[in-house]
Enzyme design. Structure first.
Site, PDB file in Angstrom:
ATOM      1  N   GLN A 290       0.872  -1.161   0.000  1.00 46.41           N
ATOM      2  CA  GLN A 290       0.000   0.000   0.000  1.00 46.41           C
ATOM      3  C   GLN A 290       0.912   1.213   0.000  1.00 46.41           C
ATOM      4  O   GLN A 290       2.008   1.147   0.552  1.00 46.41           O
ATOM      5  CB  GLN A 290      -0.868  -0.009   1.266  1.00 46.41           C
ATOM      6  CG  GLN A 290      -2.061   0.894   1.227  1.00 46.41           C
ATOM      7  CD  GLN A 290      -3.346   0.163   0.881  1.00 46.41           C
ATOM      8  OE1 GLN A 290      -3.817  -0.648   1.637  1.00 46.41           O
ATOM      9  NE2 GLN A 290      -3.897   0.441  -0.293  1.00 46.41           N
TER      10      GLN A 290
ATOM     11  N   SER B  24      -0.411  -2.984   7.277  1.00 49.32           N
ATOM     12  CA  SER B  24      -0.245  -4.434   7.187  1.00 49.32           C
ATOM     13  C   SER B  24      -0.910  -4.987   5.932  1.00 49.32           C
ATOM     14  O   SER B  24      -1.202  -6.172   5.840  1.00 49.32           O
ATOM     15  CB  SER B  24      -0.821  -5.093   8.443  1.00 49.32           C
ATOM     16  OG  SER B  24      -0.167  -4.597   9.592  1.00 49.32           O
ATOM     17  N   HIS B  25      -1.130  -4.115   4.962  1.00 49.34           N
ATOM     18  CA  HIS B  25      -1.858  -4.506   3.755  1.00 49.34           C
ATOM     19  C   HIS B  25      -0.903  -5.100   2.724  1.00 49.34           C
ATOM     20  O   HIS B  25      -0.658  -4.524   1.682  1.00 49.34           O
ATOM     21  CB  HIS B  25      -2.604  -3.298   3.188  1.00 49.34           C
ATOM     22  CG  HIS B  25      -3.451  -2.600   4.212  1.00 49.34           C
ATOM     23  ND1 HIS B  25      -3.937  -1.338   4.045  1.00 49.34           N
ATOM     24  CD2 HIS B  25      -3.904  -3.004   5.427  1.00 49.34           C
ATOM     25  CE1 HIS B  25      -4.648  -0.986   5.114  1.00 49.34           C
ATOM     26  NE2 HIS B  25      -4.628  -1.983   5.964  1.00 49.34           N
ATOM     27  N   VAL B  26      -0.385  -6.252   3.062  1.00 48.28           N
ATOM     28  CA  VAL B  26       0.502  -6.969   2.147  1.00 48.28           C
ATOM     29  C   VAL B  26      -0.347  -7.947   1.347  1.00 48.28           C
ATOM     30  O   VAL B  26      -1.104  -8.723   1.913  1.00 48.28           O
ATOM     31  CB  VAL B  26       1.637  -7.678   2.904  1.00 48.28           C
ATOM     32  CG1 VAL B  26       2.587  -6.646   3.480  1.00 48.28           C
ATOM     33  CG2 VAL B  26       1.121  -8.566   4.026  1.00 48.28           C
TER      34      VAL B  26
ATOM     35  N   GLU C 123      -4.431   6.700   1.856  1.00 45.13           N
ATOM     36  CA  GLU C 123      -4.041   5.295   1.757  1.00 45.13           C
ATOM     37  C   GLU C 123      -4.199   4.886   0.296  1.00 45.13           C
ATOM     38  O   GLU C 123      -5.300   4.657  -0.162  1.00 45.13           O
ATOM     39  CB  GLU C 123      -4.968   4.477   2.658  1.00 45.13           C
ATOM     40  CG  GLU C 123      -4.602   3.052   2.817  1.00 45.13           C
ATOM     41  CD  GLU C 123      -3.641   2.828   3.982  1.00 45.13           C
ATOM     42  OE1 GLU C 123      -2.864   3.748   4.304  1.00 45.13           O
ATOM     43  OE2 GLU C 123      -3.670   1.731   4.556  1.00 45.13           O
TER      44      GLU C 123
END
Lengths: 588, 253
Positions: free
Chosen positions: A347, A514-516, A438
């Protein structure tokens, strides 16, 4: 040697959002299901009690709820020519552990992706021309579409009690919601949260400028809510111990507050905790998964045979398990062949910080998903002709709380200690806010996941290696959207503004999100995807790999709503299609 | 009714087997927890996983030697000096906080990935030191005094405030090289732990009398702002509360 256990109909690896949702659907369809979880059983009353949850040192600094890196971590580098080194302390992202997974300490922001996202490559080529997508981007369609996804988003929101304001209902449009959302079959299950000062100020200004602000959709419920499984949640109290913390009020949706309390009581379900899966076992030609092998907390290995295997761990472990189990072909960035590890994306987090003299935001009042946003600069909601990039971001003000070990904003150039530091800390604590953006992160052939050649976990298995950096596309996009946010910030008339567009190289130290996503992506073409639209692994029909690992790229939204929707989609595929023709790829 | 059971039949060990087996087989990262199989209602006790124990502020130093403690106190009272806004970091208990943290599970990085090879990487790859916090303090404090002896003919703790500030600034910038540890890395861990101690819940030994929370206006361990969230741009004048409550709420002894 692993001791072989009696077979079960299905084994589900991971009891976070995806695993718990699928396990529950399979149990309801009459299957016997074993859920295997690497971490401990977590329960609101014993783990997140109100008397002790308000502890910034324990939860934010010492990362109590996160996976211990001693147990498993990743290695990272920015380019293939560098030597990857282990992330010894979580920084950039925060993988979870135990039942609930990262869903215990998430923020709760619950967007649906937009209809265009599911056919992103086709959409951009239609709008901007066949050759418009640069070579550095490996954008793809998802192999599904809005009509197929919408019922599953709806199911997830009803499970989680998501609060928000709809704009685009099938029965007609209404004001106050996100005008860019896809058409919805029903409204949000609970109304929007009340808003603190900083999002209100932002929204008022944005509205004056002609934008259309809306309450950020939140799976921190706004009122008492009983979900379709009969589990009841309580209203969010805006305590400000939210992101990085477990919720003591049963307000933040996670699998432990919405699914597991009922699932665990069903006869044909069993959960095994503190059991870490080592690999998926297959028959000799690799066309059928035969079960899993896991190690318990005493170090003993067990083989659990199953007719259906569902891998629903975090993105990293989904991909590592596929690599260590030799499922699919490992991606090679030079030949660009292979799909396991391909299209890893992240992100692109940007922000503008605003320092005021005359405001008191009471920043300790907050929650991970309370806030107001606008979507005018997100994804393809604006014309990208001539801009030199694709993508965009979700612009919003979401005060998450302000526990002061971490929340001590001071203007750039302020000393970090001493009397001047202290004076500035006191002066700015209550009167500073931030607008975040974001933003999307579009997959690139050089960004991928693979097994590390050097570093191993405590069980001797290779760590997962991340090779990642922001592309020119994403850096240009970051600057553009941050400039747009700065225009709004300027109009809010702060004493001082600090614009922070994301710049390269990707830095593993500060938290970003934590947007993997990606690494085992979904699609219609097996040469560029690992799973079909039901999350069923190509050529291994009884194996399903579910999670954000299936995203071909990442739009400018938080991923959890889509993870939940994909879990329902995979469950639908198993129950309504696969079980009718077991052992075959689903073709509908 | 609970059907929580050991996993001997289902795929783990019974408690008895576990206790009789080598402790080395335990999963280090999960401490003494053992694999369990759950069906029906899992058994739990309220507060059973809430192990945060208040430290004893008045006990002896748990990790530091008295000399080391005096040096740390001499550092934290310059990082957070006494002024009209608050007492010093020393008087707020920051050295006690750091001592208790180093004596606890943070001190030896038991939760951290500490396998080699240890090699320097790019800044973006983060901390790659093989040293634990205990080692960082032990080496750093000794090296700091060595430096002060060589250059000032005195121990750090015996220097005046302005001299200490100058040395701390040179550690921060890397202008001083210490013998046994990277000076910037040493400064950073001390600064981080000092701020943690100053702003954390007072039960950990720092932030005495919630001094830091009063200073910035953080209400602490409150959990319900539903009646306040829509009171915008207003000083709500909360007195802070810690996880242990407030001194003036306790029954006088």
């Amino acid at each position: 040697m692993a001791t072989k256990l009696p077979r079960t109909d299905a084994v589900v690896v991971g009891l976070g959002w995806a695993g718990a949702i699928i396990a529950n659907e399979l149990v309801d369809a009459g299957l016997s299901v074993v859920g295997v979880e690497r971490g401990p059983w977590r329960d609101t009353a014993k783990d997140f009690n109100i008397a002790s949850v308000t502890d910034e040192l324990r939860y934010a600094q010492r990362q109590e709820l996160m996976l211990r890196t001693a147990q498993n971590t990743i290695t990272m580098r920015n380019t293939p020519s560098q030597t990857a080194l282990p992330m010894r302390q979580w920084g950039s992202f925060h993988p979870g552990n135990g039942t609930g997974g990262a869903g215990n300490h998430w923020a709760g922001i619950t967007f649906r992706f937009q209809p265009e996202e599911f056919r992103l490559r086709s959409h951009l080529e239609e709008r901007y021309g066949a050759g418009s997508i640069p070579d550095e981007l490996s954008l793809q369609d998802w192999g599904t579409d809005w009509n197929e996804m919408e019922p599953h988003y709806d199911a997830f929101e009803k499970l989680a009690g998501t609060s928000g304001r709809a704009a685009n209902l099938a029965r007609g449009r209404q004001a106050g919601g996100n005008p860019f959302e896809g058409v919805r079959s029903s409204d949000y299950p609970t109304p929007p949260l009340k808003q603190p000062y900083s999002p209100t100020l932002f929204a008022d200004t944005a509205r004056e400028m002609g934008y259309q602000p809306f309450p950020v959709p939140s799976s921190l419920v706004s009122e008492t809510y009983t979900n379709p499984l009969g589990v009841t949640m309580g209203p969010c109290t805006f305590c400000g111990f939210c992101t990085n913390y477990g919720c003591a009020n049963y307000s933040k949706a996670s699998s432990i507050t919405t699914v597991l309390p009922t699932l665990i009581r069903k006869d044909n379900f069993e959960a095994r905790t503190l059991c870490e899966v080592l690999r998926v076992t297959t028959d000799s030609d690799g066309r059928r998964a035969t079960g899993i092998v896991y190690v318990d907390s005493a170090g003993r290995q067990w083989e659990q045979p199953a007719d259906i295997v569902v891998i629903a761990a975090f993105t990293f472990e989904n991909v590592r398990l596929m690599l260590t189990s030799n499922i699919g072909e490992a991606y090679d960035p030079i030949t660009r062949r292979g799909t396991t590890g391909r299209n890893y994306a992240y992100q692109t987090a940007n922000s503008v910080q605003l320092f005021f003299d005359d405001k008191n935001f009471n920043p300790f009042i907050g929650a991970g998903a309370v806030g107001m946003g606008i979507d005018e600069f997100n994804n393809d909601n604006f014309d990208h002709s001539g801009l030199g990039f694709f993508g965009g971001g979700s612009t919003r003000v979401t005060p998450i709380g302000a526990a002061p070990i971490n929340s001590r904003p001071t203007p750039p150039g302020t000393p970090r200690w001493g009397s001047q530091w202290k004076r500035s800390t006191v002066d700015n604590y209550a009167s500073t806010m931030s607008i975040g953006c974001e933003a999307s992160n579009y997959a690139s052939p050089n960004n991928y996941l693979s097994l590390d050649p050097t570093y191993r976990d405590r069980l001797g298995r290779p760590l997962l290696r991340i090779t990642f950096d922001f592309t020119d596309n994403d850096l240009k996009m970051a600057q553009y959207v941050t400039d747009k946010v700065t225009e709004i910030a300027k109009r809010m008339n702060p004493r001082q503004m600090v614009a922070k567009p994301r710049t390269g190289p990707w830095d593993g130290r500060p938290y970003q999100s934590s947007h993997v996503v990606g690494g085992f992506v979904m699609g219609a073409d097996p040469s560029h995807s690992s799973v079909n639209k039901y999350l069923q692994v190509w050529d291994v029909p009884n194996l399903f790999v579910v999670g954000a690992s299936a995203f071909p790229q990442n739009p400018g939204y938080n991923p959890t709503g889509t993870v939940g929707a994909l879990a329902f989609k995979a469950a639908d595929g198993i129950v309504n299609h696969y079980l009718r023709r077991p052992g075959e790829m689903i073709t509908t | 009714m609970s059907k929580t059971r050991d996993t001997a039949k289902a795929g783990g060990l019974t408690r008895r087997q576990l206790l009789g087996s080598s402790a080395a087989l335990l999963v280090g990262a999960s401490g003494t927890a053992r694999a369990l199989s759950y069906t029906d209602t899992p058994e739990w006790q309220p507060f059973s996983n809430i192990a945060a124990t208040p430290v004893d502020d008045d006990a002896d130093w748990q990790f530091f030697t008295p000399d080391e403690a005096a040096t740390v106190e001499a550092i934290v009272e310059r990082l957070i000096p006494a002024d009209d806004l608050s007492v010093s970091g020393k008087d707020a208990g920051c050295a006690v906080f750091i001592d208790r943290q180093l004596a606890g599970l943070y001190g030896d990085y038991e939760r951290r990935y500490m396998h080699g090879p240890f090699q320097a990487g790019t800044p973006q790859q983060g901390d790659q030191s093989p040293l634990t916090p205990q080692q960082r303090y032990r080496l750093g404090l000794a090296s700091l005094d060595d430096h002060c002896r060589n250059t000032q003919d005195a121990l750090f703790k015996d220097l005046g405030g302005e001299q200490r500030d100058a040395i701390l600034a040179q550690l921060e910038s890397g202008d001083i090289a210490l013998d046994d540890i990277d000076s910037v890395a040493f400064f950073e861990i001390v600064l981080q732990n000092t701020m943690e101690g100053f702003f954390a819940d007072p039960m950990y030994g720092g932030n005495r009398d919630m001094v830091a929370w009063k200073m910035v206006g953080f209400p602490g361990a409150r959990y319900d702002y539903r009646d306040y969230i829509e009171r915008h741009n207003e000083d709500l004048a909360f007195e802070p509360v810690s996880i242990q409550g407030r001194g003036d709420w306790s029954t006088p002894a």
